[in-house]
Structure formats: C-alpha cells, structure tokens
Design an enzyme around this catalytic site. Structure first.
Site, PDB file in Angstrom:
ATOM      1  N   GLU A 321       0.811  -1.222   0.000  1.00  0.00           N
ATOM      2  CA  GLU A 321       0.000   0.000   0.000  1.00  0.00           C
ATOM      3  C   GLU A 321       0.845   1.273   0.000  1.00  0.00           C
ATOM      4  OE1 GLU A 321      -4.012  -1.682   2.103  1.00  0.00           O
ATOM      5  OE2 GLU A 321      -2.359  -1.146   3.425  1.00  0.00           O
TER       6      GLU A 321
HETATM    7  N1  IFG Z   1      -4.293  -4.209   4.380  1.00  0.00           N
HETATM    8  C1  IFG Z   1      -3.068  -3.675   5.022  1.00  0.00           C
HETATM    9  C2  IFG Z   1      -2.935  -3.922   6.508  1.00  0.00           C
HETATM   10  C3  IFG Z   1      -4.278  -3.904   7.236  1.00  0.00           C
HETATM   11  C4  IFG Z   1      -5.234  -4.866   6.546  1.00  0.00           C
HETATM   12  C5  IFG Z   1      -6.508  -5.029   7.357  1.00  0.00           C
HETATM   13  C6  IFG Z   1      -1.864  -5.659   4.233  1.00  0.00           C
HETATM   14  C7  IFG Z   1      -0.575  -6.256   3.732  1.00  0.00           C
HETATM   15  C8  IFG Z   1      -5.506  -4.340   5.165  1.00  0.00           C
HETATM   16  N2  IFG Z   1      -1.899  -4.304   4.369  1.00  0.00           N
HETATM   17  O1  IFG Z   1      -2.796  -6.393   4.509  1.00  0.00           O
HETATM   18  O2  IFG Z   1      -2.094  -2.919   7.067  1.00  0.00           O
HETATM   19  O3  IFG Z   1      -4.805  -2.604   7.288  1.00  0.00           O
HETATM   20  O4  IFG Z   1      -7.285  -6.101   6.869  1.00  0.00           O
END
Ligand code: IFG
Length: 503
Positions: A321
C-alpha cells in the site's frame, strides 16, 4: 486377547443389561481411542491400538541432554494436568516412562514418531524440533491420566507455518504475545510474524533513533493506549518463541505505513514538516522520502539494530500500500533496501508488491491478494490470501468484530483451499508455506484476538502441516470439534461456528 468370562459373570452382565455380544469382545480392554483420528493438524499416519498407558505417581519423563528443554516443556504441561510428579530422569529408563529419544537420524525438520503401549510412551526424532512437534501431538492424546495405545509417524508438508500479529494498530504486552505464542504452538505453528510498525504506532525501541518508539509508540488506533517493547522485552519475546521452536520474523513496514516514524522525526519527510500522530484506520497516505540520503542512514541504523535482535534469517520490510510513493521511487527504494538488509546478514520477506521491483534471489514474497491472478514472482512465496487467511475478517455479517473488505471468512473458507497450488503462476516448489495475519485496527484485547483467531487459525495450521492427501472437510470438522474442550480449559474465547458440531 479376548478375556474369558465365567458363566456367573456373564449372567450378571446380561442382568445388568450388557448385551450378549460382550461375550465375543474383551470387555476389560479399552476400545481403540478416537483420539488418534482427531489429532490436529492431521499427521502423516496414525494407528490406534487396544489398551493404553496410565500415568501414575511413579511415571517419569526420560530425556537426554539435547531433549532437556522439550522435557521441561512437557513436564510443565503434564504435571498440572495430571497431578503427577513426573520427574525428569536421564535417557535410557525402561518402563513406566515418557521417553523423548533422539535417534541421531537426519531427514526432514520436525519429523517424529510417537509410540504408546502399556509400558510407556516413546517420542523419537532426529532433532529437538521433532520431539517438540511430537509433544504437541501427545498433548492431544492424553485424557486424564491415560494415553491410548497407538502409533503416529509425522512430518510437516511446509516448513513455514505462520501467524502474524499486528502490534502496531493496537499494542499488546509481552505477556499477551507470549500467551498467543502458546496458543499457536499447540497446532505446530512455526513462525510468528510481528507487524511492529505502521502509521499508528512504532512498537520497538531503536536506540539510535529513540523518538521512533518514545513518540511514534505513544498512541494507537482510536487514541487507545500506546506502548512499545524495549529491546530487552523484544528479546524476551524472541527467546520465548525460540524455546518453543518458533521463529520470529519482525516487520518494519516501508516505504508506506510510516506516519509514526515521520511524526517522530521531521527530517525523514521530504518537506521537513512532521505530520501529527495518526489514530485513524486509513492506509496508503504516508511515505518515506525516497530521494533523501538520510532515509537510508535511518534504515541502515534501524535494520542493523533489528538484525542484531533477530536470530532468524528473515527481516520483513513490508512494501504494501505504498500509494504515496511513485512507482519509480518504489522500485528504487525496495531494490536499495534489500541491499541494506543483505549487508546486515539477513534475507528479505515482503508483501508481494515487491515483485514490481527486483526481488533478490533469497527474497520471499508474501502473497495477500484476493484474486489468485496477481503473481508474486519470487523464488519463495508465502500464502496469505486476504479472502481466505486474514483472521481480522468477519466470519459472517453478524460478527461484531473485524473487517469485511476482503471477504467474510467462515471456518470452511479458511480450510478449503490448497496453498501449494493456489497461485497458478507459482510452482508448488516455490511455496514456502502459509500464514494467517491478524490485523488489529479494531481488536484491542486478547479475548478479541482469540475470538477472531480460533477456530480459523487451526484450519490454517492444518493447511501448513498436513499432507494434501489428508485434506477433507468432513474429517477436519471432527478434528476441530474435538478441540473445544481444550480451548475451554485454556480459556480461549473461540467463535463457536455453526459449521462445527462442537464437543
Ligand atoms: N491491508 C493492510 C494492513 C491492514 C489490513 C486489514 C496488508 C498487507 C488491510 N496491508 O494487509 O495494514 O490494514 O485487513
């Protein structure tokens, strides 16, 4: 050996309503235990025999020097649960003993065999990690003071059987992390991935950059209490895990998910202005400043201190992200940071977006996509599909906790897939294993962690350990149902899924 019953005894049994069939079967021997069919994760092979072993006040645990740690662990479990003294004696004791035997053999890590008969229990392995795995199986066979007779031969399908705990969104104490470790290792989980840093919190003291923890660790999502591990506390977690043959993989997430670090050190931002501490649940808004040299001095210091605290071969550098980092900067950054990690003698694990850069040969990509199309082109892949393995996802639309952006994940969803063949573009030879992440944006207490982790963690643990040939939902449901009395005894506040006929 059927026992002959005298006519008068038979008459009494018939009078007592015991059916006449008893005459054909020995009514004094225990029936084969179902416990061997309910071992979770399912072993390579298991056979129940008649009879069993009784742990009495003379029973010993016998172990050589290499097995002493495992013997202490076993004693710590069986002494309270059986009320028997179970002294630990040198190896070689014959009869009325639980023998932890190292046979000096090679073969796959964690391989073991377990034999139980009327005279005792023997766990045999080439290495202490195999004895430890055998002890986790033995724990599931002991009922009261008896262990039903039988035999198990076993070894893991994947070496990497992981669970991730996000201690950045909400802080969990050393004791709470250690309890989670104990809950995990009974199902042969071998890796604890600690998500130590994120926008909302930096949870590890770095001596050369003390404000990371002191300022960056001072709060949490929702303004909940923050916290951080001193290096001594972090070392205690690592040692606790290691004594249970669990490897800790620490994650410093970068170049995104860094608001806590930027709030602590404005010089790490491109414009020199520190953002405020963040207690929301958004993602993708922060970035290290890729063009500035101080960024790499910072990372060299952080990675250097973390490497010194990490006996395991991998450091996790995140990489997910990074929406506030340009694609070109992301590639430049990830390639340069992999070199810094290697310079400190460690290998890289990262979320699968690292495939956009040039993963080094030893780099492991952790797949967290929801469509199995996104390839993680790396020589090693760990499977954590968010729609199957993310324990922070709601079970169903009535679950009070958790998120639902990836999927609603009931127990069967977490079980009914195969990490070895899930990604069509990744050969099963490149699959290192599987991991169940537990993100804590809206999880604040151990009870809430346990409600989300159990029972689905047990499903992921079986996917990591058991041969693909044992994969069968109907059989797994029986194994899982048999865990409930154990979880109640341990105070694990599990979700009683309606898919399972809990014991
Ligand atoms: N995606 C984000 C996490 C967390 C997650 C919650 C990943 C690798 C959503 N990154 O999963 O930091 O916020 O379900």
């Amino acid at each position: 050996m059927p026992v002959k019953l005298g006519r008068e005894v038979l008459a009494a049994l018939v009078t007592a309503g015991v059916c006449a069939a008893a005459v054909a079967e020995p009514v004094v021997a225990d029936p084969p235990s179902t416990a061997y069919a309910e071992i979770l994760p399912a072993p390579v092979s298991a056979r129940a025999d008649r009879g069993g072993f009784t742990i009495d006040r003379h029973t010993t645990i016998s172990a050589g020097p290499g097995a002493r740690g495992v013997a202490d662990h076993l004693a710590g479990i069986l002494r309270p649960s059986t009320g028997r003294p179970l002294p630990i004696v040198p190896a070689g004791r014959r009869g009325n003993t639980i023998a932890l035997t190292m046979d000096g053999s090679d073969g796959p890590r964690e391989r073991y065999r377990l034999d139980v008969n009327g005279r005792g229990v023997t766990i045999t392995a080439g290495r202490a990690d195999g004895l430890f795995a055998g002890v986790q199986t033995l724990r599931q066979l002991v009922h009261g003071h008896t262990v039903p007779a039988g035999n198990v031969t076993d070894a893991p399908r994947f070496a990497y059987r992981g669970a991730m705990l996000d201690v950045a969104r909400h802080y969990f104490t050393v004791a709470q992390v250690e309890r989670y470790i104990d809950e995990l290792v009974q199902y042969k989980i071998s890796v604890l991935h600690l998500h130590l840093t994120d926008d909302q919190g930096w949870r590890l003291m770095i001596d050369s950059w003390p404000r990371l923890a002191a300022v960056g660790g001072s709060t949490a999502v929702g303004g909940d209490p923050g916290g951080y591990y001193t290096q001594a506390q972090y070392r205690a977690i690592v040692e606790y895990a290691a004594s249970r043959f669990m490897t800790v993989i620490p994650e410093i997430d970068m170049p995104g998910h860094v608001n806590a670090a930027l709030a602590a050190y404005p010089e790490l931002t491109c414009d020199g202005v520190a953002p405020p501490l963040y207690t929301g649940t958004g993602v993708g808004f922060s970035s290290l400043c890729v063009p500035k040299e101080i960024t790499y001095q910072f990372l060299d210091d952080v990675i250097g201190e973390l490497a010194a605290l990490t006996p395991g071969p991998y450091l996790h550098i995140g990489g997910d992200e990074a929406h506030a980092t340009s694609r070109a900067d992301y590639v430049t950054f990830m390639n340069r940071v992999q070199g810094i990690v290697a310079a400190h003698g460690k290998r890289v694990q990262a979320w699968h977006q690292i495939a956009a850069a040039t993963p080094l040969p030893g780099t492991v990509a952790q797949y967290w996509g929801t469509t199995n199309a996104e390839v993680a082109a790396a020589t090693g892949v760990v499977l954590s599909p968010a729609n199957l393995a993310y324990l922070d996802m709601k079970y169903n639309d009535r679950t009070p906790l958790g998120q639902d952006w990836a999927a609603l994940i009931e127990v069967r969803d977490a079980y009914d897939w195969d990490p070895g063949t899930y990604l069509p573009d990744v050969p099963s030879s490149a699959v290192r294993g599987v991991e169940a992440p537990l993100w804590t944006e809206n999880l604040r207490t151990p009870d809430e962690l346990e409600y989300m982790a159990f029972p689905r963690l047990a499903a992921i643990a079986e996917l990591g350990w058991s041969p693909a040939s044992t994969h069968d939902w109907d059989a797994f449901k029986v194994r899982l149902a048999a865990q409930a009395p154990r979880w109640r005894a341990q105070g694990i506040d599990f979700y009683p899924s309606t898919q399972i006929s809990w014991r």
